[in-house]
Design a protein around this motif. Structure first.
Motif, PDB file in Angstrom:
ATOM      1  N   GLY A 212      25.717  25.559   9.408  1.00  0.00           N
ATOM      2  CA  GLY A 212      24.779  26.325  10.220  1.00  0.00           C
ATOM      3  C   GLY A 212      25.046  27.818  10.155  1.00  0.00           C
ATOM      4  O   GLY A 212      24.122  28.636  10.128  1.00  0.00           O
ATOM      5  N   ARG A 213      26.343  28.171  10.104  1.00  0.00           N
ATOM      6  CA  ARG A 213      26.695  29.590  10.048  1.00  0.00           C
ATOM      7  C   ARG A 213      26.274  30.198   8.714  1.00  0.00           C
ATOM      8  O   ARG A 213      25.765  31.325   8.679  1.00  0.00           O
ATOM      9  CB  ARG A 213      28.197  29.736  10.262  1.00  0.00           C
ATOM     10  CG  ARG A 213      28.633  31.163  10.318  1.00  0.00           C
ATOM     11  CD  ARG A 213      30.089  31.280  10.646  1.00  0.00           C
ATOM     12  NE  ARG A 213      30.475  32.681  10.593  1.00  0.00           N
ATOM     13  CZ  ARG A 213      31.671  33.121  10.832  1.00  0.00           C
ATOM     14  NH1 ARG A 213      32.625  32.265  11.160  1.00  0.00           N
ATOM     15  NH2 ARG A 213      31.944  34.399  10.765  1.00  0.00           N
ATOM     16  N   LYS A 214      26.458  29.468   7.620  1.00  0.00           N
ATOM     17  CA  LYS A 214      26.053  29.968   6.301  1.00  0.00           C
ATOM     18  C   LYS A 214      24.535  30.122   6.224  1.00  0.00           C
ATOM     19  O   LYS A 214      24.029  31.101   5.666  1.00  0.00           O
ATOM     20  CB  LYS A 214      26.545  29.030   5.200  1.00  0.00           C
ATOM     21  CG  LYS A 214      28.030  29.100   4.963  1.00  0.00           C
ATOM     22  CD  LYS A 214      28.435  28.237   3.802  1.00  0.00           C
ATOM     23  CE  LYS A 214      29.943  28.329   3.614  1.00  0.00           C
ATOM     24  NZ  LYS A 214      30.382  27.558   2.460  1.00  0.00           N
ATOM     25  N   LEU A 215      23.822  29.167   6.790  1.00  0.00           N
ATOM     26  CA  LEU A 215      22.362  29.241   6.795  1.00  0.00           C
ATOM     27  C   LEU A 215      21.885  30.441   7.606  1.00  0.00           C
ATOM     28  O   LEU A 215      20.978  31.165   7.193  1.00  0.00           O
ATOM     29  CB  LEU A 215      21.764  27.948   7.371  1.00  0.00           C
ATOM     30  CG  LEU A 215      20.244  27.880   7.448  1.00  0.00           C
ATOM     31  CD1 LEU A 215      19.641  27.951   6.054  1.00  0.00           C
ATOM     32  CD2 LEU A 215      19.808  26.639   8.168  1.00  0.00           C
TER      33      LEU A 215
ATOM     34  N   VAL B 116      19.676  33.599   6.216  1.00  0.00           N
ATOM     35  CA  VAL B 116      18.397  33.969   6.834  1.00  0.00           C
ATOM     36  C   VAL B 116      18.427  35.419   7.310  1.00  0.00           C
ATOM     37  O   VAL B 116      17.469  36.176   7.090  1.00  0.00           O
ATOM     38  CB  VAL B 116      18.068  33.004   8.000  1.00  0.00           C
ATOM     39  CG1 VAL B 116      16.895  33.507   8.815  1.00  0.00           C
ATOM     40  CG2 VAL B 116      17.793  31.617   7.467  1.00  0.00           C
ATOM     41  N   LEU B 117      19.510  35.839   7.943  1.00  0.00           N
ATOM     42  CA  LEU B 117      19.616  37.217   8.397  1.00  0.00           C
ATOM     43  C   LEU B 117      19.665  38.186   7.219  1.00  0.00           C
ATOM     44  O   LEU B 117      19.083  39.275   7.271  1.00  0.00           O
ATOM     45  CB  LEU B 117      20.848  37.396   9.287  1.00  0.00           C
ATOM     46  CG  LEU B 117      20.761  36.752  10.666  1.00  0.00           C
ATOM     47  CD1 LEU B 117      22.088  36.902  11.406  1.00  0.00           C
ATOM     48  CD2 LEU B 117      19.642  37.342  11.473  1.00  0.00           C
ATOM     49  N   GLY B 118      20.345  37.810   6.158  1.00  0.00           N
ATOM     50  CA  GLY B 118      20.392  38.649   4.956  1.00  0.00           C
ATOM     51  C   GLY B 118      19.023  38.793   4.321  1.00  0.00           C
ATOM     52  O   GLY B 118      18.623  39.901   3.933  1.00  0.00           O
ATOM     53  N   LEU B 119      18.287  37.695   4.225  1.00  0.00           N
ATOM     54  CA  LEU B 119      16.926  37.763   3.673  1.00  0.00           C
ATOM     55  C   LEU B 119      16.013  38.606   4.557  1.00  0.00           C
ATOM     56  O   LEU B 119      15.175  39.356   4.058  1.00  0.00           O
ATOM     57  CB  LEU B 119      16.348  36.356   3.509  1.00  0.00           C
ATOM     58  CG  LEU B 119      16.934  35.520   2.373  1.00  0.00           C
ATOM     59  CD1 LEU B 119      16.370  34.100   2.426  1.00  0.00           C
ATOM     60  CD2 LEU B 119      16.650  36.166   1.039  1.00  0.00           C
ATOM     61  N   GLY B 120      16.180  38.507   5.857  1.00  0.00           N
ATOM     62  CA  GLY B 120      15.384  39.316   6.771  1.00  0.00           C
ATOM     63  C   GLY B 120      15.676  40.806   6.607  1.00  0.00           C
ATOM     64  O   GLY B 120      14.761  41.630   6.629  1.00  0.00           O
ATOM     65  N   ALA B 121      16.951  41.141   6.420  1.00  0.00           N
ATOM     66  CA  ALA B 121      17.311  42.553   6.227  1.00  0.00           C
ATOM     67  C   ALA B 121      16.731  43.075   4.920  1.00  0.00           C
ATOM     68  O   ALA B 121      16.172  44.178   4.862  1.00  0.00           O
ATOM     69  CB  ALA B 121      18.826  42.708   6.239  1.00  0.00           C
ATOM     70  N   VAL B 122      16.846  42.297   3.859  1.00  0.00           N
ATOM     71  CA  VAL B 122      16.302  42.719   2.561  1.00  0.00           C
ATOM     72  C   VAL B 122      14.783  42.851   2.635  1.00  0.00           C
ATOM     73  O   VAL B 122      14.209  43.831   2.136  1.00  0.00           O
ATOM     74  CB  VAL B 122      16.719  41.725   1.447  1.00  0.00           C
ATOM     75  CG1 VAL B 122      15.973  41.997   0.157  1.00  0.00           C
ATOM     76  CG2 VAL B 122      18.221  41.800   1.214  1.00  0.00           C
TER      77      VAL B 122
END
Length: 68
Positions: free
Chosen positions: A2-5, A9-15
């Motif tokens: 869950g933490r990796k997911l 998701v947060l990384g994709l949102g930032a990009v």
């Protein structure tokens, strides 16, 4: 898991957020005053309202000092 997911998701949102910001910068108009041109009509209306209000006040004040 869950933490990796969550990190992905947060990384994709930032990009995606930075990409959208840079795309907006690339497609905007960079002429002087062009970015704020849509405020010009509002500024004109406010200036007209202030001018009319001042003229109305000056008209009342000049009328109050006159003798009939």
């Amino acid at each position: 898991m869950g933490r990796k997911l969550l990190m992905v998701v947060l990384g994709l949102g930032a990009v995606a957020g930075f990409g959208a910001g840079f795309a907006r910068l690339c497609h905007s108009d960079w002429r002087p005053g062009a970015r704020f041109g849509h405020h010009a009509e509002l500024e004109r209306r406010v200036a007209d309202a202030c001018t009319e209000s001042a003229l109305r006040v000056y008209g009342r004040q000049s009328g109050a000092g006159e003798k009939p």
